[in-house]
Enzyme design. Sequence first.
Site, PDB file in Angstrom:
ATOM      1  N   HIS A  15      -1.952 -12.379  10.572  1.00  0.00           N
ATOM      2  CA  HIS A  15      -1.578 -10.991  10.301  1.00  0.00           C
ATOM      3  C   HIS A  15      -1.324 -10.303  11.632  1.00  0.00           C
ATOM      4  O   HIS A  15      -2.030 -10.516  12.603  1.00  0.00           O
ATOM      5  CB  HIS A  15      -2.701 -10.282   9.543  1.00  0.00           C
TER       6      HIS A  15
ATOM      7  N   GLU B 268       0.830  -1.190   0.000  1.00  0.00           N
ATOM      8  CA  GLU B 268       0.000   0.000   0.000  1.00  0.00           C
ATOM      9  C   GLU B 268       0.870   1.246   0.000  1.00  0.00           C
ATOM     10  O   GLU B 268       0.402   2.350   0.223  1.00  0.00           O
ATOM     11  CB  GLU B 268      -0.993   0.021   1.163  1.00  0.00           C
TER      12      GLU B 268
ATOM     13  N   CYS C 276      -3.142  -4.881   3.918  1.00  0.00           N
ATOM     14  CA  CYS C 276      -2.072  -5.752   4.382  1.00  0.00           C
ATOM     15  C   CYS C 276      -2.082  -7.141   3.773  1.00  0.00           C
ATOM     16  O   CYS C 276      -1.223  -7.959   4.104  1.00  0.00           O
ATOM     17  CB  CYS C 276      -2.109  -5.863   5.905  1.00  0.00           C
TER      18      CYS C 276
ATOM     19  N   ASN D  90       4.323  -3.369  12.367  1.00  0.00           N
ATOM     20  CA  ASN D  90       3.475  -3.959  11.335  1.00  0.00           C
ATOM     21  C   ASN D  90       4.005  -3.581   9.960  1.00  0.00           C
ATOM     22  O   ASN D  90       3.936  -2.417   9.571  1.00  0.00           O
ATOM     23  CB  ASN D  90       2.039  -3.439  11.508  1.00  0.00           C
TER      24      ASN D  90
END
Lengths: 390, 346, 132
Positions: free
Chosen positions: B232, B78, B110, B264
């Site tokens: 995730h 992204e 993600c 992250n």
Amino acid sequence: MRDVVIVGVGQTKFGEHWEKSLRALAVEAGLKAIEDAGIYSKDIEAIYGGNMSAGSTTFQDHIGPLLADFTGLAINRIPAIRIENGSASGAAAFHEGFLAVASGNYDTVLVGGVEKLTDVSMEEITEVLSGEVDREWELFNGATLASLAGLMARRYMVEYNTKREQIALMPVLSHKHGSLNPYAQFKNTIKVEDVLKSTMVADPLTMLDCAPVSDGASAVILTTMENAKKWRKDGIVRVKASSVASDYIALQSRENITRFDSTVEAARKAYKMAGLEPKDISLVEIHDAYSIFGLIALEDLGFFRKGTAGKYLEEGYGNLDSKLPINPSGGLKAKGHPVGATGVGQIVEATFQLRKEADKRQVPDPKNALTLNIGGSGGSSIVHIMEVVK
Amino acid sequence: MVGIVTYGSYIPRFRIKVEEIARVWGEDPEDIKNGLYIYSKSVPGPDEDTATISVESLRNAMARKKPSGVGAIYVGSESHPYAVKPTATIVAEATGFAPEITAADYEFACKAGTAAMQTVMGMVKSGMIKEGVAIGADTSQGAPGDALEYSAAAGGTAFVIGNENVIAEIKATYSITTDTPDFWRREGQDYPRHGGRFTGEPAYFRHVLDTSRKMMEIMKTKPEDYTYAVFHQPNGKFPSRAAKTLGFKESQIKQGLIVPYIGNTYSGSMITGLSAILDVSKPGDRILAVSFGSGAGSDAFHIEITKEIENYKKENAQSVWSQIERAKFIDYAYYAKFKRKIKMGE
Amino acid sequence: MTIPRFWREFEQRYRLVGTKCPSCERVYFPPRDVCPYCHRESVGKMKKHELKPTGKIYSYTLVRQDIPDFKSIKPYIMVMVEMDDGPKITGQLTDTEYDEVKIGMPVKAVFRRIREESDSGIIEYGYKFVPL
């Protein structure tokens, strides 16, 4: 090839000339040279102009006719060509002028060198001056000319155990002599500590290791011995050697980055042409665009063994009364480095010295003089040797 | 069998501690650390971006095993360097696969990297290509002073997927996709926005838990049948809670739980955790790997390690945990400079 | 750097592709169409050669000049690396502290952003070096 002699010289002060344009500087030097020679416009048969950056700093190309125009010679339709060879543009122009007269093609020519850098911002100047390095493979990655000098200095210090202080002796010497030169950009003297403490440019080199940004112009009239004897009683200087050599443009392509192979070759040819050896040279004007260039060049001209120049500077070589006076003009560091004018300026200084017109910075009784003008990081070297004609 | 032929990851070396961000924005660092279970995050250097991270990840994969028939490259992120001009074209040129190859970029928050994996799996299974590259990488931005600033990090992982000499067979994949506006960024905006607590139960947990349960139903497995699980990791809390809810033990997720130290990495998040697991896995190990992308969707993979991993030269590139350990901590001023949050002059 | 000028050098900037002279086997980077040693014998015969990305530091310096393209990374380390395949390459050394740098240090080339035309122009990627 017949003898070529210098019969007139002229020069502007080197420095920041806010009020003077490129044309004004060139004309000032040119007219002074003509005056010094005592000749008339009609005597000049060609103009060779050395300039590196006019296209980028003043967006003016076609410098040949520009010089002819504003020195009042275009009316005679004389041949006028601009020569560019990086920082060696001046000596390159002189070489072309020399060949023109030596070959018999012309009898009398005007050689000039001019540079006008301060019309654009400092950032643009740095960008323009970096046009001498390999733009694709050096500058693109961040290797400015100063950083290449830094790489050379670091390697030199490691290979030859040279102390940082020894390298700093080069600008100290140049300033010592520059303080005596009315044409010089800087009149102050400096000490080794000043060099070491100055603003870092590219480790280990500081601002005081690097030649300044300058505007200026120099000019020389070349002619045959026959003409010279008509025009001057004395002070005729013969050009005994004029030699050019090149090398790979990028520092990384060279076998050894502590040596200017182009200087070694140009010097070899010049000594041969002049029938002289390094020990015969009375004074040298060297291309100290960066302090380390000066040391390396002195060695490559054959004066000192590789890696020992610093030691000899420590022992006093370079001073006006020493065995080998170096940069009596103040060199590029103190006199200034208006790129295209530099090489011609070195020859102007050699002429003053040989005519004993160098006033406070006069080298006692010089028989000859050697000048070295270098382009980029050593991509080209041009050596001239001059002697007094009795 | 279709699966991973070689893999590689790249994590930039700069880190910023939660304490340092909290100091600037007046938060209590202990609150943040306890709430998010994040201690520090990775920061890309000024000469790094998603393209450089993707290239280095793929080069690491290629150092471990040279691929022999790559026919496609998909890069999911992204934070692609260009809004128009695929990162995949730069990666293809830089790794020597150009020009006879198909390529494109993916965006699915993600889970863009795992979407790329599924595409490449299908192309390999159908015989359209021999091998394909799927990369998930990001240099995500968090708005200054926002909760996301503590976690938005940089890193990436590349998988070369094929059907010969597979070291990790992907036996099955299952996905869920819904329109769930939990986290988004409008065109032209510098920073994303999110729905606060809405990002939890209706977004992350619903998708991750449903996908995980369905994957196990399809494969007729239970949590204890897996050696490792990786979910995730937007923070340390969510994947830990998901694992517990599903019935996984902490020991199963520990190896792949990298978010507390590097934050992250968005499209690189789950797959870099998976890469960390592959760094230590042995033949016969089973892995449940589940990604989540805001917007929203979840991709689950049931992976089994083959004997081929014994011939695999994974020591030819740096492991994930050793990259995590090779860290240089910086302050907020350098962080802001590196992430171009400072308004510069002309 | 203008677009065509940058684009035609992708193989060099991204993958260190140089040339090798079939007669004397010297490797050149950047690529040459003619070997300076073998001249006419090499014309038309120079082969593409992708350099091994590893080498040793031959010299180094720290640049403190104000170069607009590199403002965000000032001061930056400039190195000349003697590549394992022979040629010397000038590039930046990144991810390293200046006081760690030594002549002889083993390094490898990595893919990094070098500069960009502007906020809206193209991004110019290329090689930098990191310690091995």
